[in-house]
Design a protein around this motif. Structure first.
Motif, PDB file in Angstrom:
ATOM      1  N   LEU A 120     -12.123 -36.961 -52.249  1.00  0.00           N
ATOM      2  CA  LEU A 120     -11.719 -37.340 -53.594  1.00  0.00           C
ATOM      3  C   LEU A 120     -11.717 -36.126 -54.524  1.00  0.00           C
ATOM      4  CD1 LEU A 120     -10.971 -39.499 -55.667  1.00  0.00           C
ATOM      5  CD2 LEU A 120     -13.424 -39.952 -55.970  1.00  0.00           C
ATOM      6  N   ALA A 121     -12.739 -35.270 -54.402  1.00  0.00           N
ATOM      7  CA  ALA A 121     -12.804 -34.067 -55.232  1.00  0.00           C
ATOM      8  C   ALA A 121     -11.607 -33.162 -54.974  1.00  0.00           C
ATOM      9  CB  ALA A 121     -14.103 -33.316 -54.966  1.00  0.00           C
ATOM     10  N   PHE A 122     -11.275 -32.967 -53.706  1.00  0.00           N
ATOM     11  CA  PHE A 122     -10.131 -32.134 -53.353  1.00  0.00           C
ATOM     12  C   PHE A 122      -8.837 -32.755 -53.862  1.00  0.00           C
ATOM     13  CE2 PHE A 122      -6.650 -31.128 -50.420  1.00  0.00           C
ATOM     14  CZ  PHE A 122      -6.635 -29.751 -50.506  1.00  0.00           C
ATOM     15  N   GLU A 123      -8.715 -34.043 -53.716  1.00  0.00           N
ATOM     16  CA  GLU A 123      -7.508 -34.744 -54.173  1.00  0.00           C
ATOM     17  C   GLU A 123      -7.326 -34.580 -55.676  1.00  0.00           C
ATOM     18  OE1 GLU A 123      -7.086 -39.290 -54.716  1.00  0.00           O
ATOM     19  OE2 GLU A 123      -6.347 -38.883 -52.684  1.00  0.00           O
ATOM     20  N   ARG A 124      -8.409 -34.718 -56.430  1.00  0.00           N
ATOM     21  CA  ARG A 124      -8.329 -34.581 -57.881  1.00  0.00           C
ATOM     22  C   ARG A 124      -8.020 -33.141 -58.278  1.00  0.00           C
ATOM     23  NH1 ARG A 124     -13.484 -38.169 -60.109  1.00  0.00           N
ATOM     24  NH2 ARG A 124     -12.675 -40.238 -59.523  1.00  0.00           N
ATOM     25  N   MET A 125      -8.660 -32.172 -57.607  1.00  0.00           N
ATOM     26  CA  MET A 125      -8.409 -30.772 -57.929  1.00  0.00           C
ATOM     27  C   MET A 125      -6.946 -30.411 -57.755  1.00  0.00           C
ATOM     28  SD  MET A 125     -11.647 -28.630 -56.356  1.00  0.00           S
ATOM     29  CE  MET A 125     -10.925 -27.070 -56.820  1.00  0.00           C
ATOM     30  N   THR A 126      -6.381 -30.831 -56.651  1.00  0.00           N
ATOM     31  CA  THR A 126      -5.018 -30.407 -56.330  1.00  0.00           C
ATOM     32  C   THR A 126      -3.959 -31.246 -57.032  1.00  0.00           C
ATOM     33  OG1 THR A 126      -5.103 -31.747 -54.295  1.00  0.00           O
ATOM     34  CG2 THR A 126      -5.697 -29.420 -54.115  1.00  0.00           C
ATOM     35  N   ALA A 127      -4.354 -32.365 -57.621  1.00  0.00           N
ATOM     36  CA  ALA A 127      -3.405 -33.199 -58.377  1.00  0.00           C
ATOM     37  C   ALA A 127      -3.409 -32.865 -59.863  1.00  0.00           C
ATOM     38  CB  ALA A 127      -3.735 -34.680 -58.189  1.00  0.00           C
ATOM     39  N   ALA A 128      -4.404 -32.113 -60.318  1.00  0.00           N
ATOM     40  CA  ALA A 128      -4.546 -31.838 -61.744  1.00  0.00           C
ATOM     41  C   ALA A 128      -3.360 -31.038 -62.283  1.00  0.00           C
ATOM     42  CB  ALA A 128      -5.847 -31.079 -62.006  1.00  0.00           C
ATOM     43  N   GLU A 129      -2.883 -31.428 -63.441  1.00  0.00           N
ATOM     44  CA  GLU A 129      -1.830 -30.692 -64.124  1.00  0.00           C
ATOM     45  C   GLU A 129      -2.445 -29.612 -65.005  1.00  0.00           C
ATOM     46  OE1 GLU A 129       0.234 -33.672 -66.313  1.00  0.00           O
ATOM     47  OE2 GLU A 129       1.436 -34.355 -64.602  1.00  0.00           O
ATOM     48  N   ALA A 130      -1.602 -28.713 -65.496  1.00  0.00           N
ATOM     49  CA  ALA A 130      -2.049 -27.690 -66.441  1.00  0.00           C
ATOM     50  C   ALA A 130      -0.849 -27.313 -67.296  1.00  0.00           C
ATOM     51  CB  ALA A 130      -2.608 -26.474 -65.715  1.00  0.00           C
ATOM     52  N   VAL A 131      -0.775 -27.887 -68.480  1.00  0.00           N
ATOM     53  CA  VAL A 131       0.369 -27.685 -69.375  1.00  0.00           C
ATOM     54  C   VAL A 131      -0.120 -27.029 -70.657  1.00  0.00           C
ATOM     55  CG1 VAL A 131       2.191 -28.831 -70.682  1.00  0.00           C
ATOM     56  CG2 VAL A 131       1.611 -29.651 -68.397  1.00  0.00           C
ATOM     57  N   LEU A 132       0.508 -25.919 -71.032  1.00  0.00           N
ATOM     58  CA  LEU A 132       0.204 -25.264 -72.298  1.00  0.00           C
ATOM     59  C   LEU A 132       0.833 -26.071 -73.425  1.00  0.00           C
ATOM     60  CD1 LEU A 132      -0.789 -22.865 -74.034  1.00  0.00           C
ATOM     61  CD2 LEU A 132       1.375 -21.708 -73.489  1.00  0.00           C
ATOM     62  N   THR A 133      -0.031 -26.578 -74.322  1.00  0.00           N
ATOM     63  CA  THR A 133       0.456 -27.464 -75.388  1.00  0.00           C
ATOM     64  C   THR A 133       0.399 -26.843 -76.775  1.00  0.00           C
ATOM     65  OG1 THR A 133      -1.753 -28.450 -75.636  1.00  0.00           O
ATOM     66  CG2 THR A 133      -0.212 -29.520 -74.103  1.00  0.00           C
ATOM     67  N   ASP A 134      -0.471 -25.823 -76.966  1.00  0.00           N
ATOM     68  CA  ASP A 134      -0.617 -25.273 -78.316  1.00  0.00           C
ATOM     69  C   ASP A 134      -1.417 -23.968 -78.272  1.00  0.00           C
ATOM     70  OD1 ASP A 134      -0.300 -25.126 -81.050  1.00  0.00           O
ATOM     71  OD2 ASP A 134      -1.233 -27.067 -81.477  1.00  0.00           O
ATOM     72  N   VAL A 135      -1.403 -23.255 -79.382  1.00  0.00           N
ATOM     73  CA  VAL A 135      -2.261 -22.087 -79.594  1.00  0.00           C
ATOM     74  C   VAL A 135      -2.893 -22.285 -80.958  1.00  0.00           C
ATOM     75  CG1 VAL A 135      -2.394 -19.575 -79.698  1.00  0.00           C
ATOM     76  CG2 VAL A 135      -0.692 -20.658 -78.216  1.00  0.00           C
ATOM     77  N   VAL A 136      -4.224 -22.403 -81.007  1.00  0.00           N
ATOM     78  CA  VAL A 136      -4.919 -22.757 -82.245  1.00  0.00           C
ATOM     79  C   VAL A 136      -6.240 -21.996 -82.342  1.00  0.00           C
ATOM     80  CG1 VAL A 136      -3.939 -25.057 -82.568  1.00  0.00           C
ATOM     81  CG2 VAL A 136      -5.867 -24.756 -81.031  1.00  0.00           C
ATOM     82  N   PRO A 137      -6.764 -21.802 -83.550  1.00  0.00           N
ATOM     83  CA  PRO A 137      -8.063 -21.137 -83.697  1.00  0.00           C
ATOM     84  C   PRO A 137      -9.181 -21.937 -83.045  1.00  0.00           C
ATOM     85  CG  PRO A 137      -6.880 -21.179 -85.794  1.00  0.00           C
ATOM     86  CD  PRO A 137      -6.129 -22.083 -84.863  1.00  0.00           C
ATOM     87  N   ALA A 138     -10.213 -21.232 -82.590  1.00  0.00           N
ATOM     88  CA  ALA A 138     -11.350 -21.878 -81.927  1.00  0.00           C
ATOM     89  C   ALA A 138     -12.083 -22.814 -82.869  1.00  0.00           C
ATOM     90  CB  ALA A 138     -12.306 -20.829 -81.379  1.00  0.00           C
ATOM     91  N   SER A 139     -12.040 -22.540 -84.151  1.00  0.00           N
ATOM     92  CA  SER A 139     -12.706 -23.429 -85.106  1.00  0.00           C
ATOM     93  C   SER A 139     -12.077 -24.816 -85.079  1.00  0.00           C
ATOM     94  CB  SER A 139     -12.627 -22.846 -86.515  1.00  0.00           C
ATOM     95  OG  SER A 139     -11.270 -22.647 -86.899  1.00  0.00           O
ATOM     96  N   GLN A 140     -10.776 -24.888 -84.779  1.00  0.00           N
ATOM     97  CA  GLN A 140     -10.091 -26.178 -84.709  1.00  0.00           C
ATOM     98  C   GLN A 140     -10.150 -26.778 -83.305  1.00  0.00           C
ATOM     99  OE1 GLN A 140      -6.082 -26.015 -86.325  1.00  0.00           O
ATOM    100  NE2 GLN A 140      -6.661 -24.432 -87.793  1.00  0.00           N
TER     101      GLN A 140
END
Length: 471
Positions: A68-88
């Motif tokens: 299950l851990a392997f399945e979740r790791m390899t199914a995870a997406e990674a989409v860049l959605t924004d660039v914002v300050p760390a305070s936000q």
């Protein structure tokens, strides 16, 4: 030929291939006779771990939990959605600073981490000069917290302050988010512990110019699929940790239309584009949170022995494991061995530092060196070593990544999902390639090399997993 002997048909019609384990005496003797030999790296588990190891490996939950851990790791997406300050993005309060690796107090902090924290205090305007910043840090006036505790990652010292702009990535499959600061380039930079005027000036320019332009670019071009870029860069000679040339160019291609139409002066746009295009590690700070999203998806599965974090603060190396949640298992960080810049040598290098080992945890970086043999020019070793490193990592991982593939190995998936039971049972430690920071605060980068975690991280995890096995 009888039916029971049918599987032996043709056995003597081809050259034998021999697999050996243990001492190399037999393998060497066979090679002298022109026999092809594959040596397996094997040794008995560390003394005192046998009982815990047997208990964990006998846990009825482990096989399904790791699947299950392997399945979740390899199914995870990674989409860049924004660039914002760390305070936000992270809710980072003034006077709070994040850092790479497991928790550490100022007194035990390494030189480059201290240097980066001094620089961050100066950057935030919380001290007038380095001596004042160091005094206030030593007095405990500021809060220090690992990036991983907020779902973020930071390269090298990994120091993040509230005013710094962050890439925001999202995995909609599992509903997770992760963040990483913008890459400063190479040389004397904050993440390597430098804090001179040129470092602080660059950080202010990144906050005033680069961050807002990148933010507008991402918002105007729409979400960018970072996982797809990682998959493609592995086909183009990158491994995603110390070689990011193709990934950086592909990312810039996606961002460029939005950058050149951003609401900023033409000179600011030109400088932002020039800075991003000249930075060969521009992509690293997106590959890291992409891998963090993959490992986040695998966290908290009872009985799983899959590693979800490998991180270093320059003093300690720490790991986390799916089945033990947020608990850290630490040991002294080793010092990388590799190539040095200029007149620097081994005595100038600090022990291993940074959250960037999340790339290896996610199945790329040092685990994918076979996809980027040119990396050995930067970190030491040779091409056969790069091939051997990737092949060896299959022995301590759960499976092969269905998306991240290695062309030279017949497009075999990268070894993904480090299993602590396999590490302890075989004695094979995960292979990491990394930059090297100067031991003395303020020095900056001194080289790049290869390193492995300390064994005690994994034996400590085995003990905790054993204690959690149901009676």
């Amino acid at each position: 030929m009888s039916e029971q002997n049918r599987p032996l048909r043709g056995l003597l019609e081809s050259d034998p291939v021999v697999v050996t384990a243990g001492v190399s005496l037999l393998a060497d003797a066979l090679r002298d006779q022109a026999v092809q030999v594959t040596e397996t790296q094997w040794q008995p588990p560390p003394p005192g771990t046998e009982g815990d190891l047997a208990r964990v490996m006998g846990d009825a939950r482990r096989v399904e939990a790791n699947r299950l851990a392997f399945e979740r790791m390899t199914a995870a997406e990674a989409v860049l959605t924004d660039v914002v300050p760390a305070s936000q993005s992270l809710g980072l309060e003034r006077g709070t600073f994040l850092h790479a690796g497991p928790p550490v107090e100022w007194e035990r902090a390494s030189g480059p981490l201290k240097g980066a924290l001094i620089g961050a205090v100066l950057f935030e305007g919380l001290a007038d000069h380095a001596e004042d910043a160091e005094k206030r840090l030593a007095a405990g006036e500021f809060d220090l917290e690992p990036c991983h505790h907020r779902g973020a990652v930071g390269p090298m010292a990994g120091v993040v302050s509230p005013s710094m702009w962050m890439y925001a990535l999202r995995d909609d499959v599992h509903g997770n988010e992760s963040w990483c600061s913008l890459n400063e380039g190479l040389g004397k930079v904050l993440r390597y512990g430098a804090y001179g005027p040129e470092v602080i000036d660059r950080l202010h320019w990144m906050t005033r110019v680069l961050g807002p332009i990148l933010s507008q670019a991402v918002r105007s071009t729409g979400p960018i699929d970072i996982r797809a870029i990682v998959a493609q860069m592995l086909q183009m000679g990158d491994e995603g940790h110390n070689r990011n040339r193709a990934g950086s160019l592909m990312l810039l291609r996606e961002l460029l239309p939005g950058m050149i139409t951003a609401d900023a002066s033409s000179s600011d746009v030109a400088e932002a584009v020039r800075f991003s295009g000249a930075n060969e590690h521009f992509f690293l700070n997106l590959g890291m949170p992409a891998c963090k999203l993959a490992t986040l998806a695998a966290e908290g599965i009872p009985g799983s022995t899959v590693v979800t974090v490998m991180a270093r603060n320059g003093t300690d190396f720490g790991i986390r494991v799916s089945g033990t949640g947020d608990q850290w298992f630490t040991g002294p960080a080793n010092t990388p061995e590799g190539l040095f810049l200029g007149d620097y040598g081994p005595d100038d290098a600090n022990p291993d530092i940074g959250d960037s080992a999340i790339t290896e945890t996610g199945g790329i970086g040092g685990f994918a060196m076979a996809a980027a043999p040119a990396i050995v020019k930067f970190v030491g070793g040779d091409v056969p070593f790069a091939l051997r490193a990737t092949r060896t990592m299959y022995e301590v991982t759960t499976g092969e990544h269905p998306v991240y593939q290695v062309p030279v190995l017949g497009f075999r998936g990268t070894p993904t999902g480090i299993d602590v039971t396999k590490v302890v049972r075989t004695g094979i430690l995960p292979q990491i390639n990394t930059g090297m920071a100067g031991r003395v605060a303020g020095t900056g980068q001194v080289g790049a090399g290869l390193v492995t975690p300390p064994e005690e991280c994994f034996t400590g995890a085995i003990a905790a997993l054993a204690a959690a096995v149901p009676a």
